[in-house]
Structure formats: structure tokens, C-alpha cells
Design an enzyme around this catalytic site. Sequence first.
Site, PDB file in Angstrom:
ATOM      1  N   ILE A 144       0.670  -1.334  -0.047  1.00 55.46           N
ATOM      2  CA  ILE A 144       0.031   0.142   0.104  1.00 55.46           C
ATOM      3  C   ILE A 144       0.827   1.205   0.025  1.00 55.46           C
ATOM      4  CG2 ILE A 144      -2.074  -1.076   1.016  1.00 55.46           C
ATOM      5  CD1 ILE A 144      -1.220  -0.245   3.605  1.00 55.46           C
ATOM      6  N   GLU A 145       0.325   2.409  -0.435  1.00 54.63           N
ATOM      7  CA  GLU A 145       1.117   3.447  -0.882  1.00 54.63           C
ATOM      8  C   GLU A 145       1.717   4.015   0.370  1.00 54.63           C
ATOM      9  OE1 GLU A 145      -1.648   7.105  -1.307  1.00 54.63           O
ATOM     10  OE2 GLU A 145      -2.450   5.448  -2.636  1.00 54.63           O
TER      11      GLU A 145
END
Length: 531
Positions: free
Chosen positions: A329-330
Site C-alpha cells: 500500500i502507498e
Amino acid sequence: MIASKVISADAAAALIPDDAVVTVSSASALGCPDATLAAIGRVFEATGHPKNLTMLHPIAAGDMSGIKGIDHIAKRGLLGRIIAGSYPSGPSSAEPPAIWRMIGENAIPAWNIPSGIMFDMHREAAAKRPGVITKVGLDTFADPRRHGCAMNAAAASEPVVEVIDFRGEEWLFFPAIVPSVAIIRATTADERGNLSFEHEGAYLGPLDQALAVRNNGGIVIAQVKRITRAGTLKPFAVHVPGVLVDHIVVAPDQWQTCQTPYEPAISGEISRPLDSFEIPPFDIAKVIARRVALELKAGWAVNIGFGISANVPRILIDEARHGDVTWVIEQGAVGGVPLLDFQFGCASNAEAIVPSPQQFVYFQGGGFDCSLLSFLQIDASGSVNVSRLSARPHVTAGAGGFVDITARARRIIFSGYFNAGAKFSIEDGAVRIEKEGKVKKLVQEVEHVSFSGRRAVAQGQEILYVTERCVMRLTAEGVEVIEIAPGFDLERDILRQSEFPLRVAKDLKVTPERLYWPEKIGLSLDGASHG
């Protein structure tokens, strides 16, 4: 004798000069230096200073759960302009955040630059290079031939990006913006200002932001929970060295993330048992998430975004396949279980947490196998909007890392409801529409291009759209229905509900009926075509 760097939040706010360019490290409430932002608003109300600030937010500061973030300084006179990767958002029934009111009223110019590019701009400013040359954002709202990242009319006359020709190819150029103040957050500071992040859910980008400010002669303010003696932090635990930090604000009550004062599994200090994670109830959203899961292959690294797709990791837990894919995830977590709702952006039991700027380099270069994302609108070219609906602007958060992630992703699976507002029941292995949605999400042309279908076709990206009614894929000829869910009529429920003509595959398949019963589906993760 070590001179103390600790000052009050109000004293830190008073150090910020008028007209400063201030960069803030945050992701909603995750890593948000909320006490310091609150002090800036408080000092401005008392003194009229600092004023006319330009705020840089690679990811949103604040949320709708009680951490105000940017809303502390969303005041006329104090805030002069804002450039952000994302903005606080909330339900349509909630009072819009103050920042959205200012944007909507054109009180300040506002831009939405993709989060990864904003981190790149900080790195370029730190090295005193001219800016970022990238193909990320071409033919999206970031492209100056569309919106050029402008969120309102006040921003439209001030370009932050241009199209350039470099060695015979078309690129976007984002000039570096030099920040003069950084406000970052950590868990612990020693007396020299060295920062460690042991209670945080992610590192985000404070090192890059501090470097950009320090190398250009500015002020770095770090908010922390606690102070420790110099020399007691292990060197590998320090992620921002004290030579970059000017002042320390102690805020013992800072929350770990949205609605979470502190949960040690989020910061990797303990590992939660898998049976402690809630499995989604059997409903139409779970069916969609199950259908998405059928496309995955064991061994893949899979990015995941907000929306229905955020439930796919729970589907794998339910099917005893957790660990067969690695979630990325970012905000920086690699592996583990991505969390939901107000904890989104964090993961429990992560294998690693890397800084967001490096995670975005991974995404921008397409190093991962697949991305699972949502959509607000899909259009005839296969383009997707997730970043702006003019009718409900504060319900969206801007693009965040969406543009960075989708620019070169090998495979993208978008998931969501075919129409907004529809109601369904599931009976005997089939879906029944109880009430048709009033708002069509398949439109002739999306309002805001967050993902370009044209570029996806040109680059050979594999694109699927999974809804409760059908599965569609993007082809060179347009969007094609390749699978229909049991209980739906192709003409009445799908083709007539789209504002543009949908193609229909000659070998149209039926979604496996086992997805529509409460029992486990026997997920294999072989990535094969299902029908």
C-alpha cells in the site's frame, strides 16, 4: 552541554514567517502533526501571523474522525494556496471540511498533484534540480491539456505542470517547489533531535521533506510523543537525523492513526492472530470482492486501494489463503493485513514498512503484479474517475497515489457498483435488484480522468472492471462485457444502464454460482480465467 530543541507548539507556530511555503508530513490522521497545526491556527487568530502560507501536503492532513489537520489552518488570510496529493473527505451527509469550503468558494487556489510526484518534487528541491520529468499523469487530470492539477478556477491561471518534448517523447514537467518550513511527526526524539518511529503506522516522507527544507535554509519542526536522552536511540532506528531537525514539539496524546490512539500490531511491535480480523458479512459487496480474488495468482505482489477491493485480503483470510499474495500500500506497508475504514493506509502484521517516496518509485515503475482499485465513473474509452465529483466534492479525497499506481501497473482490477444507489438481495445463488440505482456510473465521458483508458490500451495494460452485474475488460475497441452474474438480464440490467454502448464478448460467460452462497468458495489463486 546540549542546547534543548524542545519548544511549545505555539512557539513553533510563531517561528513560521509570513508567505512561507510549508510542507506537512501526514496521511489523514496517520502521522499527522495535529497539535502543531492547531497551534498555527491559534497563533494566527491571536496575532494575525503567520499569513498567506503556501501549504504542501503529499498526502492529506486530517480526516473526518476528529483529527482536523489542514482544517486548523483553513482560514482566510492564513492560508494563501494549497497543493496536495489528497484532501480530507467524508460522507455526503457530513459537514464539508473547512478546506473544501475554501476550495469551492475559490477563496484560495488549490491543486491536486499525484502523491508520488509530490514526493519526487521534494527530492528535486532538496538536490536543487529544476523539477520532475515524468510520464505519470499523461492524459489524466494532471495533464495541462485537461485540468493541469487545478481544483478550482482560482488555480487555473497558475500552471504547476507543463508538457515538454524530451528526446522526441512527450513528458510532463513539474517544476520543483522549494519549501521553507517542514512540519513532520515521529514517536521519539532524543535531545539532539534524532527521530524514531516505533509507534507509527508508517514513515511516510518526513526525511525527503526535511532534506528539501534543510538544504534550502529553512526550518524543520518535528512533533513527537516523547523525549529521550541523547545516544539512547539505536542508529538504525533513526529515520530522520537530528542534524535536519531545528525544533521539537512534544505532544504526548498524538494518535497513531484515525480513531486509533495506539495499536502495536499497526507499528509492527506484535502480530495479531488471523482470527482476530473481522470477515465481511455475506452480501453483494463480499460477492464482488470474491470475484476480484478469483483473478489473483499466488506469489503476486498486489497493491490495494480504498473501496470494495479493500475487503479482498479478508476474503483470502476466510479462504485460508492469507500469505499467498503480498499486499503493498502507498503509505509504505508491505505484507500483513491492510486495515479498513478509518484505519485504511495502515496494515497489521506487516513484513516491512518502507518510506512512501520509495514505495511510489516501486509503483511508478510498475514493479508490482496487480492493483485492486475502485471507481466513481467509467467512460467509453475505459477511463476511470476516482478523484472528483462536482456534485459532491468533499466526498472524494482527490487522487492520492492513484495516478502514480495506475500509470504503469501491469494489471488493474477496478471494482464497484454498476449504478450508484441500487439495492440488492441474494437468493438461491442469484442476485435480484430490489431498487435500481438513480445515478449511472458508466458515463459517456468521466468528469475527471484519474486513469486514462487510452494510455492503458497503448501500453498494453490488462484492465478489468468487476461489478455486481458483470465483469468487463478494456479492449482496443472499447469496454467489453465478458461475464454476467446470475440473476441479471444482459439487455435490461447492463446494456441499457450504461450511457455508452458496451461491447459483448462472443463467448460471454456466467460468474461462478459458488460466489453467491454464504459458504467458502474454495479459492485457488491460480489466476485463471473464471466462468
